[in-house]
Design a protein around this motif. Structure first.
Motif, short mmCIF file in Angstrom:
data_model
loop_
_atom_site.label_atom_id
_atom_site.label_comp_id
_atom_site.label_asym_id
_atom_site.label_seq_id
_atom_site.Cartn_x
_atom_site.Cartn_y
_atom_site.Cartn_z
N ASN A 131 56.42 40.36 14.40
CA ASN A 131 56.85 40.76 14.01
C ASN A 131 55.84 41.89 12.69
O ASN A 131 55.57 41.46 12.08
CB ASN A 131 58.14 39.83 12.91
CG ASN A 131 59.15 38.92 14.01
OD1 ASN A 131 59.74 38.27 13.80
ND2 ASN A 131 59.25 40.17 15.43
N HIS A 132 56.86 42.74 12.51
CA HIS A 132 56.49 43.54 10.69
C HIS A 132 57.29 43.01 9.73
O HIS A 132 58.23 42.74 10.42
CB HIS A 132 56.66 44.54 11.51
CG HIS A 132 55.52 45.89 10.66
ND1 HIS A 132 55.32 45.87 9.64
CD2 HIS A 132 54.65 47.05 10.62
CE1 HIS A 132 54.80 46.40 8.31
NE2 HIS A 132 54.30 47.12 10.17
N ARG A 133 57.46 44.57 9.08
CA ARG A 133 58.54 44.05 7.99
C ARG A 133 60.21 44.00 8.45
O ARG A 133 60.65 44.26 9.47
CB ARG A 133 58.55 45.46 6.74
CG ARG A 133 57.72 45.07 6.16
CD ARG A 133 58.31 46.28 5.41
NE ARG A 133 58.28 47.78 5.51
CZ ARG A 133 59.05 49.11 5.08
NH1 ARG A 133 59.19 48.34 3.78
NH2 ARG A 133 59.58 49.84 5.59
N ALA A 163 62.05 40.20 20.39
CA ALA A 163 60.54 40.26 20.20
C ALA A 163 59.80 39.69 20.16
O ALA A 163 58.63 39.96 21.18
CB ALA A 163 60.77 41.99 19.45
N ARG A 164 60.32 38.45 19.42
CA ARG A 164 59.19 37.52 19.07
C ARG A 164 58.47 36.39 20.88
O ARG A 164 57.69 36.63 20.78
CB ARG A 164 58.50 36.61 18.29
CG ARG A 164 58.74 36.83 16.46
CD ARG A 164 58.48 36.11 15.97
NE ARG A 164 59.27 34.81 15.94
CZ ARG A 164 60.80 35.22 15.39
NH1 ARG A 164 60.91 36.44 14.73
NH2 ARG A 164 62.14 34.50 15.08
N ILE A 187 64.97 42.72 25.31
CA ILE A 187 64.65 43.09 23.99
C ILE A 187 63.18 43.09 24.29
O ILE A 187 62.08 43.08 24.90
CB ILE A 187 65.25 42.77 23.16
CG1 ILE A 187 66.30 43.83 22.89
CG2 ILE A 187 63.76 42.67 21.57
CD1 ILE A 187 66.94 43.12 21.08
N ALA A 188 63.10 41.25 25.09
CA ALA A 188 62.26 40.06 25.22
C ALA A 188 61.07 40.54 26.98
O ALA A 188 60.41 41.07 26.64
CB ALA A 188 62.32 39.03 25.64
N THR A 208 47.20 44.28 18.09
CA THR A 208 49.01 43.58 18.87
C THR A 208 50.15 44.78 18.49
O THR A 208 50.07 45.25 18.33
CB THR A 208 48.41 42.76 17.76
OG1 THR A 208 47.52 41.89 17.55
CG2 THR A 208 50.05 42.01 17.06
N LEU A 209 50.74 44.19 19.56
CA LEU A 209 52.28 44.58 19.45
C LEU A 209 53.05 44.08 18.11
O LEU A 209 53.50 42.81 17.93
CB LEU A 209 52.61 44.82 20.51
CG LEU A 209 54.34 45.81 21.46
CD1 LEU A 209 54.03 47.05 21.30
CD2 LEU A 209 54.97 45.36 22.01
N LEU A 210 53.62 44.92 17.36
CA LEU A 210 54.90 44.89 16.39
C LEU A 210 55.60 45.75 16.67
O LEU A 210 55.72 47.12 17.16
CB LEU A 210 54.01 45.49 15.16
CG LEU A 210 53.08 44.68 15.07
CD1 LEU A 210 52.24 46.43 13.28
CD2 LEU A 210 52.17 43.71 14.18
N ASP A 211 56.90 45.31 16.23
CA ASP A 211 58.04 45.73 16.53
C ASP A 211 58.09 46.47 15.30
O ASP A 211 57.72 46.42 14.02
CB ASP A 211 59.01 43.95 16.55
CG ASP A 211 59.41 43.67 15.49
OD1 ASP A 211 58.54 43.65 13.83
OD2 ASP A 211 59.77 42.58 15.25
#
Length: 279
Positions: A154-156, A147-148, A111-112, A128-131
């Motif tokens: 991070n999104h919700r 993901a971070r 994932i990273a 900015t990229l969000l998951d």
């Protein structure tokens, strides 16, 4: 390490799944109880590391006296052949913990690594990229952490930490404006974000009090027009149909955020191995 994450419980459940009732019967039958191994964990392709401390925890649980040296930290990029971890301890214990440790590290580093490729694709655009919440059930905290480590924001995390009105909510209320107005009246204290899939929904959403817009499945020309019409009044997030080929043109339209489910939903595990030798 990860807020809200119970490492001990995760290690316990993961090992229980792998060991079953009888434990590692193969190692017990073929490896002398006093045998000791040294081992190196190596990446066999270029990766971004995520989950190295989790991998360490599996070996430590089976053999509390194992000697472990971490050679890299989460979030770091590692070239092919890089040693990630060195171990020395009981041979049976290392073999028992090996698969759980590798499965976890390979998945999270996958994932990273994929996330890093998306972040690199939009570098310099200001987006900015969000998951997303498209995660494997039970692994959301870990996958969002990975993901971070790859450079996303991070999104919700859950349904209760963000108010996002989507197309089905709009359908029940009859219009974007009505859905936003109802959400604002609920006075939840949360930012009200609403999904719009056409340009004519933008003004009704903003007039009703939307504080952020999710521009869903819009091609770059429509996204550019949405950015022009909103003119900075609220943040804009683009989503839908985003991949490594499309994300740069999307980012160049001027949107603030791009959410990508693929980074958690479709990331392949990376190739990491553990090489043993007797001591």
């Amino acid at each position: 390490m990860i807020n809200g994450f119970d490492l001990d419980d995760f290690v316990t459940r993961t090992l229980a799944e792998d060991l079953g009732v009888g434990g590692d019967v193969t190692s017990a039958a073929t490896i002398p109880a006093d045998a000791r191994f040294t081992a190196t964990m190596n990446c066999r392709e270029e990766i971004v590391v995520a989950g190295i401390d989790l991998a360490k925890a599996f070996f430590r649980r089976i053999d509390p006296e194992v000697t472990i040296s971490l050679e890299i930290e989460d979030g770091a990029k590692a070239a092919t052949g890089t040693v990630l971890m060195r171990l020395e301890g009981k041979a049976r214990a290392m073999l028992t913990a090996e698969r759980s440790a590798l499965n976890t590290l390979q998945h999270l580093s996958g994932i990273a690594t994929l996330t890093d490729r998306y972040v690199d694709a939009i570098k310099g655009t200001g987006a900015t990229l969000l998951d997303t919440r498209k995660t494997i059930p039970g692994l959301r905290l870990l996958e969002k952490y990975a993901a971070r480590m790859g450079g996303a924001m991070n999104h919700r995390l859950r349904l209760d930490d963000g108010l996002l009105i989507k197309d089905n909510h709009v359908a029940v209320n009859g219009s974007v404006g009505a859905a936003v107005a109802r959400a604002k009246a609920a006075a939840s204290g949360l930012q009200v974000q609403v999904e719009v899939d056409s340009l004519d929904q933008i003004e009704p959403a903003l007039m009703a009090g939307a504080e952020r817009l999710l521009l869903d499945n819009m091609a770059p020309p429509m996204l550019r027009e949405a950015v022009r019409r909103v003119a900075g009044r609220v943040p804009l997030e683009a989503s839908g149909g985003v991949n490594l080929e499309t994300i740069r043109p999307i980012a160049e339209t001027g949107v603030d955020f791009i959410s990508v489910g693929r980074i958690t939903q479709s990331a392949p595990a990376v190739d990491i191995g553990l090489d043993f030798s007797l001591t």
